[in-house]
Design a protein around this motif. Sequence first.
Motif, PDB file in Angstrom:
ATOM      1  N   UNK A  48       0.829  -1.197   0.000  1.00 53.10           N
ATOM      2  CA  UNK A  48       0.000   0.000   0.000  1.00 53.10           C
ATOM      3  C   UNK A  48       0.872   1.259   0.000  1.00 53.10           C
ATOM      4  N   UNK A  49       0.495   2.207  -0.832  1.00 56.86           N
ATOM      5  CA  UNK A  49       1.144   3.522  -0.830  1.00 56.86           C
ATOM      6  C   UNK A  49       0.349   4.462   0.070  1.00 56.86           C
ATOM      7  N   UNK A  50       1.028   5.205   0.906  1.00 60.70           N
ATOM      8  CA  UNK A  50       0.423   6.134   1.847  1.00 60.70           C
ATOM      9  C   UNK A  50      -0.793   5.480   2.531  1.00 60.70           C
ATOM     10  N   UNK A  51      -0.513   4.425   3.296  1.00 64.74           N
ATOM     11  CA  UNK A  51      -1.595   3.638   3.890  1.00 64.74           C
ATOM     12  C   UNK A  51      -2.296   4.326   5.056  1.00 64.74           C
ATOM     13  N   UNK A  52      -3.509   3.871   5.316  1.00 62.09           N
ATOM     14  CA  UNK A  52      -4.240   4.258   6.528  1.00 62.09           C
ATOM     15  C   UNK A  52      -3.719   3.406   7.673  1.00 62.09           C
ATOM     16  N   UNK A  53      -3.579   4.007   8.842  1.00 64.21           N
ATOM     17  CA  UNK A  53      -3.119   3.269  10.023  1.00 64.21           C
ATOM     18  C   UNK A  53      -4.277   3.072  10.982  1.00 64.21           C
ATOM     19  N   UNK A  54      -4.499   1.812  11.363  1.00 58.88           N
ATOM     20  CA  UNK A  54      -5.524   1.492  12.353  1.00 58.88           C
ATOM     21  C   UNK A  54      -4.852   0.784  13.526  1.00 58.88           C
ATOM     22  N   UNK A  55      -4.775   1.417  14.698  1.00 61.63           N
ATOM     23  CA  UNK A  55      -4.102   0.779  15.837  1.00 61.63           C
ATOM     24  C   UNK A  55      -4.879  -0.459  16.299  1.00 61.63           C
ATOM     25  N   UNK A  56      -4.178  -1.549  16.590  1.00 62.29           N
ATOM     26  CA  UNK A  56      -4.850  -2.750  17.094  1.00 62.29           C
ATOM     27  C   UNK A  56      -5.530  -2.473  18.440  1.00 62.29           C
ATOM     28  N   UNK A  57      -6.524  -3.288  18.757  1.00 60.57           N
ATOM     29  CA  UNK A  57      -7.257  -3.106  20.014  1.00 60.57           C
ATOM     30  C   UNK A  57      -6.325  -3.167  21.218  1.00 60.57           C
ATOM     31  N   UNK A  58      -5.329  -4.068  21.169  1.00 62.56           N
ATOM     32  CA  UNK A  58      -4.393  -4.196  22.285  1.00 62.56           C
ATOM     33  C   UNK A  58      -3.594  -2.915  22.484  1.00 62.56           C
ATOM     34  N   UNK A  75      -5.929   8.821   8.806  1.00 61.97           N
ATOM     35  CA  UNK A  75      -5.729   9.145   7.396  1.00 61.97           C
ATOM     36  C   UNK A  75      -4.244   9.160   7.034  1.00 61.97           C
ATOM     37  N   UNK A  76      -3.934   8.859   5.775  1.00 64.36           N
ATOM     38  CA  UNK A  76      -2.541   8.927   5.324  1.00 64.36           C
ATOM     39  C   UNK A  76      -1.974  10.329   5.493  1.00 64.36           C
ATOM     40  N   UNK A  77      -0.668  10.413   5.602  1.00 63.54           N
ATOM     41  CA  UNK A  77      -0.037  11.717   5.711  1.00 63.54           C
ATOM     42  C   UNK A  77       1.334  11.635   6.328  1.00 63.54           C
ATOM     43  N   UNK A  78       1.976  12.771   6.441  1.00 64.37           N
ATOM     44  CA  UNK A  78       3.357  12.819   6.925  1.00 64.37           C
ATOM     45  C   UNK A  78       3.487  12.416   8.390  1.00 64.37           C
ATOM     46  N   UNK A  79       2.383  12.525   9.171  1.00 60.30           N
ATOM     47  CA  UNK A  79       2.433  12.141  10.584  1.00 60.30           C
ATOM     48  C   UNK A  79       1.918  10.733  10.835  1.00 60.30           C
ATOM     49  N   UNK A  80       1.416  10.080   9.800  1.00 56.02           N
ATOM     50  CA  UNK A  80       0.898   8.722   9.943  1.00 56.02           C
ATOM     51  C   UNK A  80       2.040   7.770  10.311  1.00 56.02           C
ATOM     52  N   UNK A  81       1.869   6.924  11.334  1.00 57.98           N
ATOM     53  CA  UNK A  81       2.948   6.035  11.786  1.00 57.98           C
ATOM     54  C   UNK A  81       3.434   5.039  10.734  1.00 57.98           C
ATOM     55  N   UNK A  82       2.606   4.746   9.709  1.00 59.44           N
ATOM     56  CA  UNK A  82       3.026   3.803   8.673  1.00 59.44           C
ATOM     57  C   UNK A  82       3.819   4.474   7.560  1.00 59.44           C
ATOM     58  N   UNK A  83       3.887   5.792   7.598  1.00 60.28           N
ATOM     59  CA  UNK A  83       4.707   6.507   6.632  1.00 60.28           C
ATOM     60  C   UNK A  83       4.206   6.405   5.206  1.00 60.28           C
ATOM     61  N   UNK A  84       5.152   6.419   4.268  1.00 58.90           N
ATOM     62  CA  UNK A  84       4.833   6.525   2.846  1.00 58.90           C
ATOM     63  C   UNK A  84       4.410   5.210   2.205  1.00 58.90           C
ATOM     64  N   UNK A  85       4.807   4.095   2.764  1.00 60.94           N
ATOM     65  CA  UNK A  85       4.497   2.792   2.180  1.00 60.94           C
ATOM     66  C   UNK A  85       4.382   1.754   3.299  1.00 60.94           C
ATOM     67  N   UNK A  86       3.639   0.681   2.998  1.00 57.06           N
ATOM     68  CA  UNK A  86       3.558  -0.443   3.942  1.00 57.06           C
ATOM     69  C   UNK A  86       3.471  -1.750   3.170  1.00 57.06           C
ATOM     70  N   UNK A  87       4.184  -2.750   3.662  1.00 56.92           N
ATOM     71  CA  UNK A  87       4.129  -4.119   3.151  1.00 56.92           C
ATOM     72  C   UNK A  87       3.498  -4.965   4.248  1.00 56.92           C
ATOM     73  N   UNK A  88       2.389  -5.626   3.943  1.00 57.76           N
ATOM     74  CA  UNK A  88       1.595  -6.350   4.944  1.00 57.76           C
ATOM     75  C   UNK A  88       2.014  -7.820   4.956  1.00 57.76           C
ATOM     76  N   UNK A  89       2.418  -8.306   6.111  1.00 55.28           N
ATOM     77  CA  UNK A  89       2.978  -9.650   6.231  1.00 55.28           C
ATOM     78  C   UNK A  89       1.937 -10.661   6.704  1.00 55.28           C
ATOM     79  N   UNK A  90       1.766 -11.704   5.931  1.00 53.77           N
ATOM     80  CA  UNK A  90       0.866 -12.805   6.257  1.00 53.77           C
ATOM     81  C   UNK A  90       1.655 -14.108   6.285  1.00 53.77           C
TER      82      UNK A  90
END
Length: 206
Positions: free
Chosen positions: A113-123, A139-154
């Motif tokens: 994902x490019x400029x992903x949305x960050x959703x904190x886990x319930x924990x 929302x995506x942006x410069x302060x979003x903890x996931x930054x500019x890109x995210x690779x989701x690991x399964x």
Amino acid sequence: MKSRISRLASVMFIGAVLAGCSTFGNTFYTASYTSVSDAGYVIPAIPTEKIPPQYRRQIVNYATNEAPGTIIVDTKSKFLYFIMPGGKAMRYGIGVGREGFEWSGTARIAMKREWPTWTPPAAMIRRQPELAKYRNGMSPGLKNPLGARALYLFNKGGDTGYRIHGTPEWWSIGKAMSSGCIRMMNHDIIDLYERAEQGAKVIVQQ
């Protein structure tokens, strides 16, 4: 004439490559941490002199039986290796999970994902109630903890909950500060994002 054109093309190619690279001692750096415009966002420059040399993006010798395209995360040394042909790897500095949040194992990149949305886990929200306002996503942006890109690991069990992602907190690279995710400087995660394919194997070592 063809020979002259060929030589000219080679010189232009080498010049273009070197424009984005530098050397320090015997180390070949491929990184530029200047300000970058990306998808409408302007990623601030990172003061290179404040990044320890070992954590700057660079091509290194790396012996492994893993296929090119594999990602190997060395959490102890705080390095991520993207395996390349010919016994080489692109090495990046990373931030890793703090004490109690370490993990290891094998996974695959299920999504990119490019400029992903960050959703904190319930924990995480239970530990930090102030994050409840983001339970439906930040929302995506410069302060979003996931930054500019995210690779989701399964893995075989599904979503591990862990990501390889960018961070605006570039000073956290080389440290154990996250909740288990692998952090990279935004400039570096953009570079890795372009190299790594969906479905690629990711090995996380402790």
